[in-house]
Design a protein around this motif. Structure first.
Motif, short mmCIF file in Angstrom:
data_model
loop_
_atom_site.label_atom_id
_atom_site.label_comp_id
_atom_site.label_asym_id
_atom_site.label_seq_id
_atom_site.Cartn_x
_atom_site.Cartn_y
_atom_site.Cartn_z
N HIS A 105 1.04 -1.38 -0.14
CA HIS A 105 0.38 -0.21 -0.45
C HIS A 105 1.04 0.91 -0.08
CE1 HIS A 105 -3.68 -2.06 0.62
NE2 HIS A 105 -4.57 -0.97 0.64
N PHE A 106 1.86 1.75 0.48
CA PHE A 106 2.71 2.19 0.97
C PHE A 106 3.51 2.67 0.03
CE2 PHE A 106 6.35 4.19 2.01
CZ PHE A 106 6.68 5.26 2.64
N ASP A 107 4.01 1.81 -0.78
CA ASP A 107 4.80 1.52 -2.32
C ASP A 107 3.97 2.16 -3.43
OD1 ASP A 107 6.92 1.28 -4.21
OD2 ASP A 107 5.72 -0.72 -4.51
N ARG A 108 2.73 1.52 -3.38
CA ARG A 108 1.68 2.13 -4.52
C ARG A 108 0.93 3.52 -4.09
NH1 ARG A 108 0.36 -3.69 -5.78
NH2 ARG A 108 1.44 -4.25 -7.55
N PHE A 109 1.24 3.92 -2.96
CA PHE A 109 0.55 5.18 -2.39
C PHE A 109 1.39 6.12 -3.15
CE2 PHE A 109 0.93 7.97 1.51
CZ PHE A 109 -0.60 8.65 1.23
N SER A 110 2.89 5.99 -2.45
CA SER A 110 4.05 6.85 -2.78
C SER A 110 4.11 7.14 -4.37
CB SER A 110 5.68 6.57 -2.94
OG SER A 110 5.30 6.13 -1.20
N LEU A 111 3.82 6.40 -5.01
CA LEU A 111 4.07 6.25 -7.00
C LEU A 111 2.59 6.84 -6.83
CD1 LEU A 111 5.03 6.10 -9.89
CD2 LEU A 111 3.43 3.49 -9.70
N GLY A 112 1.70 7.18 -6.38
CA GLY A 112 1.07 7.75 -6.85
C GLY A 112 0.80 9.25 -6.82
N VAL A 113 0.60 9.83 -5.19
CA VAL A 113 1.46 10.86 -4.73
C VAL A 113 2.75 11.70 -5.65
CG1 VAL A 113 2.48 12.22 -2.85
CG2 VAL A 113 1.24 10.51 -2.14
N PHE A 114 3.63 10.77 -5.92
CA PHE A 114 4.35 11.30 -7.42
C PHE A 114 3.46 11.59 -8.21
CE2 PHE A 114 8.01 11.00 -10.97
CZ PHE A 114 7.93 11.57 -10.55
N LEU A 115 2.97 10.69 -8.84
CA LEU A 115 2.19 11.47 -10.36
C LEU A 115 1.54 12.41 -10.66
CD1 LEU A 115 1.02 7.60 -11.58
CD2 LEU A 115 3.30 8.95 -11.91
N ALA A 116 0.64 12.26 -8.53
CA ALA A 116 -0.01 13.65 -8.46
C ALA A 116 0.87 15.22 -8.57
CB ALA A 116 -0.83 13.87 -7.43
N GLU A 117 1.26 14.72 -7.90
CA GLU A 117 2.94 16.17 -7.61
C GLU A 117 3.43 16.45 -9.43
OE1 GLU A 117 3.59 15.50 -2.99
OE2 GLU A 117 5.31 15.15 -4.81
N GLU A 118 3.92 15.57 -9.53
CA GLU A 118 4.11 15.75 -10.84
C GLU A 118 3.33 16.47 -12.04
OE1 GLU A 118 7.62 15.99 -11.92
OE2 GLU A 118 7.89 16.08 -9.90
N ASN A 119 1.84 16.11 -11.96
CA ASN A 119 0.37 16.27 -12.91
C ASN A 119 1.53 15.52 -13.68
OD1 ASN A 119 -1.64 17.99 -13.91
ND2 ASN A 119 -0.78 19.01 -14.66
N ILE A 120 1.58 14.13 -13.87
CA ILE A 120 1.32 13.67 -15.03
C ILE A 120 0.19 13.24 -16.17
CG2 ILE A 120 2.66 11.10 -15.55
CD1 ILE A 120 4.32 12.81 -14.67
N ASP A 121 0.29 13.62 -16.82
CA ASP A 121 -0.99 13.10 -17.99
C ASP A 121 -1.35 12.10 -18.02
OD1 ASP A 121 -3.48 12.78 -20.31
OD2 ASP A 121 -2.11 14.78 -21.51
N ILE A 122 -2.70 10.94 -16.77
CA ILE A 122 -2.31 9.65 -16.85
C ILE A 122 -2.94 8.76 -18.50
CG2 ILE A 122 -3.23 7.87 -15.90
CD1 ILE A 122 -0.83 9.41 -14.34
N GLN A 123 -4.00 10.15 -18.65
CA GLN A 123 -4.62 9.41 -20.03
C GLN A 123 -3.78 9.28 -21.05
OE1 GLN A 123 -7.48 8.13 -20.34
NE2 GLN A 123 -8.30 8.24 -18.20
N ARG A 124 -3.54 9.87 -21.62
CA ARG A 124 -2.03 9.57 -22.39
C ARG A 124 -0.90 8.94 -22.81
NH1 ARG A 124 -1.34 11.23 -27.83
NH2 ARG A 124 0.61 11.47 -28.58
N SER A 125 -0.62 8.89 -21.01
CA SER A 125 0.64 7.77 -20.99
C SER A 125 0.53 6.44 -21.46
CB SER A 125 1.05 7.65 -19.13
OG SER A 125 0.21 7.92 -18.75
N LEU A 126 -1.21 5.97 -21.17
CA LEU A 126 -2.40 4.61 -21.40
C LEU A 126 -1.89 4.90 -23.03
CD1 LEU A 126 -4.75 5.10 -18.70
CD2 LEU A 126 -2.61 4.21 -17.98
N SER A 127 -2.05 5.61 -23.88
CA SER A 127 -2.07 5.36 -24.62
C SER A 127 -1.23 5.12 -25.51
CB SER A 127 -2.43 6.92 -25.52
OG SER A 127 -1.32 7.28 -25.96
N MET A 128 0.18 5.36 -24.42
CA MET A 128 2.08 4.77 -25.52
C MET A 128 1.99 3.71 -24.56
SD MET A 128 3.75 7.91 -25.59
CE MET A 128 3.17 9.66 -26.49
N ALA A 129 1.20 2.98 -23.57
CA ALA A 129 1.22 2.10 -22.91
C ALA A 129 1.74 0.69 -22.86
CB ALA A 129 0.46 2.02 -20.94
N SER A 130 2.71 -0.31 -22.07
CA SER A 130 2.79 -1.38 -21.95
C SER A 130 1.99 -1.62 -21.12
CB SER A 130 4.29 -1.55 -21.16
OG SER A 130 5.16 -1.02 -19.84
#
Length: 308
Positions: A171-196
């Motif tokens: 939980h902590f590992d993924r919680f941390s990743l989620g916080v990082f993605l939010a702080e970096e304001n990553i375009d999740i939808q765009r990233s999914l278009s290129m996702a593995s």
């Protein structure tokens, strides 16, 4: 534990403390549909505790982790010695100890390894930690098994140790990743278009994690002192490896990878040896057909780890 089969047709009187919460509602629905008489007990129902608890065959405690021991102690004063009590929280040592201390009857700790959004008990793991008079829970364990659950027996101490890795640190590992993605304001939808495929799986897991209660996530992470200490240790490992990245120390990173690779290779080799031993036993005793043997070999040959 050895359980003696009981009648599946007998209806039990069950009171679920926390039965109006999501997990409590799930258990209430499943048990009711199997013909049991289920009462939901909320925080506002303590004035009716004598009526709702004293006549129950089973009292099931489904409340937040930090409230579990307090609720067990409060409820126990209303229970008859013939009443069984079990909890379904994600820590086991303290709840089981509390139930044994405050109640003289049958006690068991249960941890369903799933959330209330599953459709049924089918193919879900339920960890079973014995306490006292386990045979009194035979009907309940039979119910889980009949619904398709996999029952895994454990001591409360082993369970809590395993949950540090299986639950809290994950939980902590993924919680941390989620916080990082939010702080970096990553375009999740765009990233999914290129996702593995692995990235798609990871984002799906994050989506499910952040769809849960923030209080529940925090409680899982902070539930025990051991969890907190191990999470701090995990963060220190991240920091140590990040320093190798910052210094562009390629050789050190390779050494860390290969050392860990050896650890996993050894662990997986032991697992495969155990699996082969079981398969050899089944084949020797004619429990496995020639067709199934071929299917097992085919499945093993296709079980290739793909990384991206």
């Amino acid at each position: 534990m050895v359980y003696k089969k009981e009648s599946e047709s007998e209806s039990r009187r069950i009171t679920i403390i926390g039965g109006k919460g999501k997990m409590g509602q799930f258990f209430a629905r499943e048990l009711s549909e199997s013909g049991h008489n289920v009462e939901a007990f909320g925080n506002q129902d303590w004035q009716f505790a004598d009526q709702l608890l004293s006549n129950a065959d089973l009292v099931l405690v489904s409340v937040p982790i930090e409230k579990t021991v307090e609720v067990i102690k409060r409820a126990a004063q209303y229970l008859k010695p013939t009443t069984a009590i079990a909890d379904i929280t994600s820590v086991k040592v303290e709840p089981v100890q509390a139930m044994l201390k405050y109640h003289q009857g049958a006690v068991m700790g249960l941890h369903p390894m799933f959330g209330p959004k599953v459709e049924s008990f089918a193919e879900q793991i339920v960890v079973v930690c014995g306490g006292r008079n386990e045979a009194q829970f035979t009907w309940l364990l039979d119910f889980f098994a009949a619904k398709g659950s996999k029952l895994v027996e454990s001591t409360a101490k082993e369970h809590d140790k395993m949950m540090v890795i299986i639950q809290a640190m994950r939980h902590f590992d993924r919680f941390s990743l989620g916080v990082f993605l939010a702080e970096e304001n990553i375009d999740i939808q765009r990233s999914l278009s290129m996702a593995s495929p692995t990235y798609l799986q990871e984002i799906d897991i994050l989506k499910r994690l952040f769809a849960q209660s923030s209080h529940l996530c925090a409680d899982i992470i902070l539930a025990t002192e051991e969890r907190c200490e191990m999470i701090v240790s995990l963060a220190e490992t991240y920091n140590r490896l990040a320093k190798l990245v910052a210094s562009k120390d390629r050789e050190a990173l390779i050494k860390e990878f290969e050392s860990t690779q050896s650890f996993f290779n050894e662990a997986l080799t032991s697992e495969n040896k155990l699996k082969q031993t079981v398969e050899d036993y089944l084949i020797h005793d004619n429990f496995t057909s020639q067709k199934h043997q071929q299917e097992v070999k085919k499945d093993d040959s296709e079980n290739v780890l793909l990384t991206t």
